[in-house]
Design an enzyme around this catalytic site. Sequence first.
Site, PDB file in Angstrom:
ATOM      1  N   SER A   1       0.824  -1.200   0.000  1.00 56.49           N
ATOM      2  CA  SER A   1       0.000   0.000   0.000  1.00 56.49           C
ATOM      3  C   SER A   1       0.865   1.260   0.000  1.00 56.49           C
ATOM      4  O   SER A   1       1.901   1.298   0.660  1.00 56.49           O
ATOM      5  CB  SER A   1      -0.908  -0.020   1.239  1.00 56.49           C
ATOM      6  OG  SER A   1      -1.012   1.246   1.828  1.00 56.49           O
ATOM      7  N   THR A   2       0.468   2.228  -0.774  1.00 53.22           N
ATOM      8  CA  THR A   2       1.127   3.531  -0.697  1.00 53.22           C
ATOM      9  C   THR A   2       0.076   4.541  -0.278  1.00 53.22           C
ATOM     10  O   THR A   2      -0.861   4.807  -1.024  1.00 53.22           O
ATOM     11  CB  THR A   2       1.686   3.993  -2.056  1.00 53.22           C
ATOM     12  OG1 THR A   2       1.116   3.193  -3.068  1.00 53.22           O
ATOM     13  CG2 THR A   2       3.172   3.929  -2.117  1.00 53.22           C
ATOM     14  N   GLY A   3       0.267   5.040   0.902  1.00 52.59           N
ATOM     15  CA  GLY A   3      -0.654   6.059   1.395  1.00 52.59           C
ATOM     16  C   GLY A   3       0.013   7.410   1.360  1.00 52.59           C
ATOM     17  O   GLY A   3       1.138   7.542   0.874  1.00 52.59           O
ATOM     18  N   LYS A   4      -0.696   8.378   1.888  1.00 52.62           N
ATOM     19  CA  LYS A   4      -0.124   9.712   1.923  1.00 52.62           C
ATOM     20  C   LYS A   4       1.018   9.767   2.911  1.00 52.62           C
ATOM     21  O   LYS A   4       2.012  10.432   2.714  1.00 52.62           O
ATOM     22  CB  LYS A   4      -1.212  10.715   2.346  1.00 52.62           C
ATOM     23  CG  LYS A   4      -1.829  11.422   1.152  1.00 52.62           C
ATOM     24  CD  LYS A   4      -2.562  12.673   1.614  1.00 52.62           C
ATOM     25  CE  LYS A   4      -3.520  12.309   2.711  1.00 52.62           C
ATOM     26  NZ  LYS A   4      -4.470  13.274   3.149  1.00 52.62           N
TER      27      LYS A   4
ATOM     28  N   SER B   1       2.359   6.885   4.609  1.00 54.51           N
ATOM     29  CA  SER B   1       3.206   5.718   4.779  1.00 54.51           C
ATOM     30  C   SER B   1       3.156   4.811   3.566  1.00 54.51           C
ATOM     31  O   SER B   1       2.236   4.875   2.761  1.00 54.51           O
ATOM     32  CB  SER B   1       2.761   4.933   6.015  1.00 54.51           C
ATOM     33  OG  SER B   1       1.525   4.309   5.751  1.00 54.51           O
ATOM     34  N   VAL B   2       4.192   3.987   3.464  1.00 54.79           N
ATOM     35  CA  VAL B   2       4.234   2.946   2.447  1.00 54.79           C
ATOM     36  C   VAL B   2       4.387   1.628   3.194  1.00 54.79           C
ATOM     37  O   VAL B   2       5.192   1.545   4.119  1.00 54.79           O
ATOM     38  CB  VAL B   2       5.437   3.129   1.511  1.00 54.79           C
ATOM     39  CG1 VAL B   2       5.358   2.173   0.344  1.00 54.79           C
ATOM     40  CG2 VAL B   2       5.518   4.561   1.018  1.00 54.79           C
ATOM     41  N   VAL B   3       3.593   0.638   2.821  1.00 53.91           N
ATOM     42  CA  VAL B   3       3.668  -0.641   3.526  1.00 53.91           C
ATOM     43  C   VAL B   3       4.156  -1.720   2.559  1.00 53.91           C
ATOM     44  O   VAL B   3       3.683  -1.816   1.431  1.00 53.91           O
ATOM     45  CB  VAL B   3       2.301  -1.030   4.124  1.00 53.91           C
ATOM     46  CG1 VAL B   3       2.404  -2.346   4.876  1.00 53.91           C
ATOM     47  CG2 VAL B   3       1.781   0.063   5.041  1.00 53.91           C
TER      48      VAL B   3
ATOM     49  N   LYS C   1       6.138  -1.057   7.667  1.00 53.39           N
ATOM     50  CA  LYS C   1       5.487   0.230   7.458  1.00 53.39           C
ATOM     51  C   LYS C   1       6.548   1.323   7.490  1.00 53.39           C
ATOM     52  O   LYS C   1       7.218   1.520   8.502  1.00 53.39           O
ATOM     53  CB  LYS C   1       4.426   0.472   8.540  1.00 53.39           C
ATOM     54  CG  LYS C   1       3.640   1.757   8.332  1.00 53.39           C
ATOM     55  CD  LYS C   1       2.364   1.755   9.167  1.00 53.39           C
ATOM     56  CE  LYS C   1       1.602   3.064   9.029  1.00 53.39           C
ATOM     57  NZ  LYS C   1       0.329   3.079   9.766  1.00 53.39           N
TER      58      LYS C   1
ATOM     59  N   ASP D   1      -8.557   7.125  14.324  1.00 53.30           N
ATOM     60  CA  ASP D   1      -8.728   7.042  12.871  1.00 53.30           C
ATOM     61  C   ASP D   1      -9.442   5.731  12.551  1.00 53.30           C
ATOM     62  O   ASP D   1      -9.139   5.042  11.590  1.00 53.30           O
ATOM     63  CB  ASP D   1      -7.378   7.123  12.168  1.00 53.30           C
ATOM     64  CG  ASP D   1      -7.528   7.327  10.662  1.00 53.30           C
ATOM     65  OD1 ASP D   1      -8.633   7.726  10.220  1.00 53.30           O
ATOM     66  OD2 ASP D   1      -6.563   7.067   9.914  1.00 53.30           O
TER      67      ASP D   1
HETATM   68  P1  ADP Z   1      -1.848   4.402   6.393  1.00 51.99           P
HETATM   69  O1  ADP Z   1      -1.513   5.374   7.466  1.00 51.99           O
HETATM   70  O2  ADP Z   1      -1.131   4.655   5.138  1.00 51.99           O
HETATM   71  O3  ADP Z   1      -3.349   4.202   6.223  1.00 51.99           O
HETATM   72  P2  ADP Z   1      -1.906   1.685   7.400  1.00 51.99           P
HETATM   73  O4  ADP Z   1      -1.236   1.246   8.635  1.00 51.99           O
HETATM   74  O5  ADP Z   1      -3.384   1.830   7.454  1.00 51.99           O
HETATM   75  O6  ADP Z   1      -1.225   3.033   6.919  1.00 51.99           O
HETATM   76  O7  ADP Z   1      -1.517   0.691   6.248  1.00 51.99           O
HETATM   77  C1  ADP Z   1      -1.970   0.858   4.954  1.00 51.99           C
HETATM   78  C2  ADP Z   1      -2.459  -0.443   4.394  1.00 51.99           C
HETATM   79  O8  ADP Z   1      -1.430  -1.410   4.437  1.00 51.99           O
HETATM   80  C3  ADP Z   1      -3.584  -1.036   5.204  1.00 51.99           C
HETATM   81  O9  ADP Z   1      -4.814  -0.596   4.764  1.00 51.99           O
HETATM   82  C4  ADP Z   1      -3.418  -2.512   4.990  1.00 51.99           C
HETATM   83  O10 ADP Z   1      -4.058  -2.910   3.797  1.00 51.99           O
HETATM   84  C5  ADP Z   1      -1.954  -2.667   4.795  1.00 51.99           C
HETATM   85  N1  ADP Z   1      -1.317  -3.067   6.049  1.00 51.99           N
HETATM   86  C6  ADP Z   1      -0.787  -2.286   6.996  1.00 51.99           C
HETATM   87  N2  ADP Z   1      -0.294  -2.995   7.999  1.00 51.99           N
HETATM   88  C7  ADP Z   1      -0.530  -4.285   7.702  1.00 51.99           C
HETATM   89  C8  ADP Z   1      -0.245  -5.520   8.350  1.00 51.99           C
HETATM   90  N3  ADP Z   1       0.369  -5.584   9.529  1.00 51.99           N
HETATM   91  N4  ADP Z   1      -0.614  -6.655   7.728  1.00 51.99           N
HETATM   92  C9  ADP Z   1      -1.244  -6.612   6.542  1.00 51.99           C
HETATM   93  N5  ADP Z   1      -1.519  -5.498   5.892  1.00 51.99           N
HETATM   94  C10 ADP Z   1      -1.175  -4.335   6.450  1.00 51.99           C
HETATM   95 MN    MN Z   2      -4.779   3.317   7.263  1.00 50.00          MN
END
Ligand code: ADP
Ligand code: MN
Length: 581
Positions: A320-323, A325-327, A352, A468
Amino acid sequence: MTVLAVRAEEARSSSGRGRRRHLSPPLRHQPPVIPAWSVSPAEPPARPATSLLCSYRCLLPPMDLVGVASPEPGPAAAWGPSKCPWATPQNTISCSLADVMSEQLAKELQLEEEAATFPEVVVTEGPFITGENIDTSSDLMLAQMLQMEFDREYDAQLRREEKKFNGDSKVSISFENYRKVHPYEDSDSSEDEVDWQDTRDDPYRPAKPVPTPKKGFIGKGKDITTKHDEVVCGRKNTARMENFAPGFQVGDGIGMDLKLSNHVFNALKQHAYSEERRSARLHEKKEHSTAEKAVDPKTRLLMYKMVNSGMLETITGCISTGKESVVFHAYGGSMEDEKEDSKVIPTECAIKVFKTTLNEFKNRDKYIKDDFRFKDRFSKLNPRKIIRMWAEKEMHNLTRMQKAGIPCPTVVLLKKHILVMSFIGHDQVPAPKLKEVKLSGEEMKDAYYQTLHLMQQLYNECTLVHADLSEYNMLWHTGKVWLIDVSQSVEPTHPHGLEFLFRDCRNVSQFFQKGGVKEALNERDLFNAVSGLNISADNEADFLAEIEALEKMNEDHVQKNGRKAASFLKDDGGPPVLYDE
Ligand code: ADP
Ligand code: MN
């Protein structure tokens, strides 16, 4: 050569050279070996200048003649123990001629090599103005040298103050930014990367060049090599070149036995450094334009180190790429360091990475600025450190939740702005968000009650408000609701904590009501059910007004009694925050 000249030579060699020249080998009780020709005090016949050793032989014998190191009681007996006000030395210590010769020769060779290898003086540490370096011809240089001395003293003082300031506190404030001297090595890149403990020895690293011992030379007689030896220095430089920026191609200098002169080495080092910065700049630009693969080179390096250390097996890709964070997904390796109590790394991990591009975080200030746990630190930190604090906050909050048994990722490791945790999902596929998953009516109802319970646990057991919470931050995995994304979570006594809780309740309530769960409480009832507060207003505006009044009351209480004492919980002996009218 007169006796006086010899003494002068001795005096010079023993005192005048500054610290670096202190080469004395251990002294031994040994009568000096006096060569046959030494009995003649006259100048020995002229010798070819090629043999330094020979010329020293001519110098040394008179030294003994003047009684400098005589072990016999001879001349000393004349003073007698009683007459001499300073008492007689019991054992006159002498050193072997071989040692003296080695030392003298080493000095001489070193001087020559220095003259050849270092045309300009490069002083890295120690006093700048030594007996030898007094070049008073340039006022500018003198001024600069003095300034450097002052700066060093200032920094030393600063370090003492920093130490005093921090004491034994676990959380310490660095005064680093106030330092005057910022040597090249101290700049940014190496800042605190040295604290990386997981990097194990690299088997492919070339063998270390043999270090020169403290005395400044190795070998004996003609085979003496000093630390300034051109060949040794050159090899060392080549080996050090391997430590340049990771992306910097340095070739196989070691394999070729390449010897880099100091001059060339320094030029290359500078070049590598500016190249690294240039490419980082370019990369950052690219990153902004494509918003893809959004981690900067330093972050990539940190992630690479995690793989390199064996802690992670592979990093498979971006989830995932958010505003903010990138996961990434990664397969866990193992931490089999003997020092570590071999922590178990989950088979699948989520990494993350909190984005270090700063502007996205501006509007999050209120979450952390008013969080008393971080308040004192917030104002004093630079933006990069603040981002690390988000990661740290997420870690702490996750740990609290874990303790309370709330389904959430387990923290594996925090490194700067990178948080490694367990992966919620299977075979690289992350668990779906509640938003995405298609649940049956029964499952939906189940999910609702789970969520209600999670919120209560979070509030009561972890003393946290998610802040949130929505169907985007709840995952559906193995028939359970999992909470993620808690970097912004705060304690309920946060000045806006109850407002955040109300917002969470609205999201949850709306989601489940729309999802057909008849049992789902409306946001106000949910708020009361979670917080245990008993706010009776029956429309949102009044409800919110009461929440704000509560927050205000609590804040006043905090002003008087300190944050830790405050609590909204009813039966906690806290402030009288129940708002019954
Ligand atoms: P953001 O602040 O960018 O929303 P998140 O912690 O919500 O950050 O992570 C973004 C996305 O990454 C989540 O919606 C989820 O789909 C995936 N993700 C984050 N942490 C995990 C995790 N521990 N296991 C599986 N997916 C995760
Ligand atoms: Mn999130």
